[in-house]
Scaffold this motif. Structure first.
Motif, mmCIF file in Angstrom:
data_model
loop_
_atom_site.group_PDB
_atom_site.id
_atom_site.type_symbol
_atom_site.label_atom_id
_atom_site.label_comp_id
_atom_site.label_asym_id
_atom_site.label_seq_id
_atom_site.Cartn_x
_atom_site.Cartn_y
_atom_site.Cartn_z
ATOM 1 N N ASP A 100 0.817 -1.211 0.000
ATOM 2 C CA ASP A 100 0.000 0.000 0.000
ATOM 3 C C ASP A 100 0.854 1.266 0.000
ATOM 4 N N LEU A 101 2.013 1.215 0.644
ATOM 5 C CA LEU A 101 2.862 2.403 0.766
ATOM 6 C C LEU A 101 4.306 1.962 0.942
ATOM 7 N N VAL A 102 5.200 2.680 0.248
ATOM 8 C CA VAL A 102 6.636 2.497 0.421
ATOM 9 C C VAL A 102 7.250 3.884 0.549
ATOM 10 N N GLU A 103 7.974 4.112 1.635
ATOM 11 C CA GLU A 103 8.529 5.448 1.901
ATOM 12 C C GLU A 103 9.918 5.308 2.506
ATOM 13 N N LEU A 104 10.845 6.121 2.000
ATOM 14 C CA LEU A 104 12.191 6.175 2.552
ATOM 15 C C LEU A 104 12.210 7.200 3.675
ATOM 16 N N LEU A 105 12.470 6.750 4.896
ATOM 17 C CA LEU A 105 12.465 7.641 6.049
ATOM 18 C C LEU A 105 13.763 8.450 6.109
ATOM 19 N N PRO A 106 13.707 9.680 6.625
ATOM 20 C CA PRO A 106 14.930 10.494 6.738
ATOM 21 C C PRO A 106 15.905 9.858 7.717
ATOM 22 N N ARG A 107 17.176 10.053 7.458
ATOM 23 C CA ARG A 107 18.216 9.489 8.305
ATOM 24 C C ARG A 107 18.247 10.193 9.654
ATOM 25 N N GLN A 108 18.622 9.427 10.672
ATOM 26 C CA GLN A 108 18.758 9.960 12.023
ATOM 27 C C GLN A 108 20.202 9.801 12.485
ATOM 28 N N PRO A 109 20.664 10.719 13.368
ATOM 29 C CA PRO A 109 22.078 10.649 13.784
ATOM 30 C C PRO A 109 22.440 9.345 14.475
#
Length: 392
Positions: free
Chosen positions: A316-325
């Protein structure tokens, strides 16, 4: 009359004529008032001062602190006299009366029916009241296999095998039909020679944050089961719920041994079937941690889907999450609704990516609580059950 005459004389002294200028009304009233007061003084008229109001008579306080009770008695000659003190016989009667009342209360509290801590017999209801309760609130008879599974004997399938093997008796007769309708409160059921409890365990619902290395079944000796995380809960069940059978817990759906996160644990088969059935169309959200970089082409490949168990599955959904430190690796948020075996892992593998870890964070509208640590469970309330799609 003398005051009126004086007022008339004072008015005549003003020498007002028709042709003279009239004084204002306020000045005229002032002049008449002053003339009346002067005339009253000249005539020697005096008014008596108002009489003061009589003060209420307060009886002098008695020297003794006893209450004054008037008492009438007949003397030796037969005349009625008034005494200023109460009769000794009357006072003794009052004392004895109060003492007897206290004694009755103490007796009732020490050996009567209202003694605290002594269990009382249950009230006997009328036939109409029992019929009303049975028709509206009491559970109807259920299938024998379902009753055995709910009582914690075994799973539904294993209970059916016990019935086919002739190890279950109902009211003294061997029952070989799992569909037989029984009522544990009325029917006498034996399994392998042991009597089944009349009262079924209550329905319980939990959200478990499954750690890595646990499977969602009974498991073998060398493999740890997610249900073993409820051992402490089951050990204290009898202490917290005396006289109530222990529930037989199982997981709703499965997570593979390397996947962590949210999974539902319950003993309600109807609830498990409803939310796990494909018709419920519950979406499931996963956080996939990827080893290496993720390109746009690979994201498109995941979104186009892949074939799992002979069925083409599209997320239903594919999303690249922002990187975290604190997390150096790339993370993908993938939402699916079919929930086939290893579906998310197959989607990532088909795109040419290597999975580092996988965690489920949401089922339906219920999200894994952020304060629920690995290996911990939390009981679900009515709002959480509705978020999972439970309609009952």
């Amino acid at each position: 009359m003398a005051a009126i005459a004086a007022a008339a004389a004072a008015f005549s002294t003003l020498n007002l004529s028709r042709t003279s200028v009239f004084l204002p009304r306020c000045h005229l009233r002032r002049a008449i008032t002053s003339s009346l007061s002067s005339a009253t003084t000249e005539l020697g008229a005096k008014f008596a001062a108002p009489k003061p109001k009589p003060k209420a008579h307060k009886p002098a306080p008695r020297e003794d602190s006893e209450q004054f009770i008037p008492w009438t008695v007949n003397d030796e000659s037969g005349d009625v006299t008034l005494k200023t003190t109460s009769s000794e016989r009357f006072l003794r009667a009052v004392v004895n009366e109060s003492t007897q009342r206290k004694k009755k209360k103490e007796d009732r509290g020490s050996g009567g029916k209202d003694k605290p801590g002594v269990p009382t017999a249950e009230p006997k209801y009328s036939k109409a009241a029992r019929r009303f309760y049975n028709e509206r609130f009491r559970e109807p008879p259920q299938r024998l296999a379902k009753v055995l599974a709910a009582a914690g004997v075994a799973s539904r399938r294993s209970s059916e095998e016990l019935i086919f093997q002739g190890k279950v008796t109902v009211n003294g007769s061997v029952c070989n039909t799992p569909q037989t309708r029984v009522d544990p409160a009325k029917d006498i059921i034996y399994v392998n020679g042991g009597r089944l409890a009349k009262k079924l365990p209550p329905k319980v619902y939990f959200a478990l944050n499954k750690p890595k290395g646990y499977i969602c079944s009974a498991g073998e000796k060398e493999t740890k089961s997610a249900l073993s995380l409820f051992d402490d809960f089951m050990k204290t069940w009898t202490k917290r719920n005396p006289g109530t059978p222990k529930p037989r817990l199982f997981t709703v759906g499965r997570l593979d041994v390397n996947t962590t996160g949210l999974i539902i644990v319950t003993n309600d088969g109807e609830f498990a079937n409803q939310i796990s059935h494909p018709s419920s169309n519950l979406s499931k959200e996963y956080i996939a941690t990827i080893s290496g970089a993720v390109s746009k082409r690979q994201l498109i490949a995941i979104s186009e889907g892949t074939v799992v168990e002979g069925v083409h599955c599209i997320p239903d959904l594919v999303e690249l999450l922002p990187r975290q430190p604190d997390i150096p690796r790339a993370r993908l948020r993938i939402v699916v609704h079919e929930g086939r075996n290893h579906e998310v892992r197959e989607l990532v593998k088909n795109a040419g990516l290597q999975m580092h870890s996988l965690k489920r964070v949401r089922i339906g509208a219920f999200r894994l609580p952020t304060d629920l640590g690995l290996g911990k469970h939390q009981e679900l309330n009515a709002a959480s059950l509705r978020a999972l799609g439970w309609k009952t």
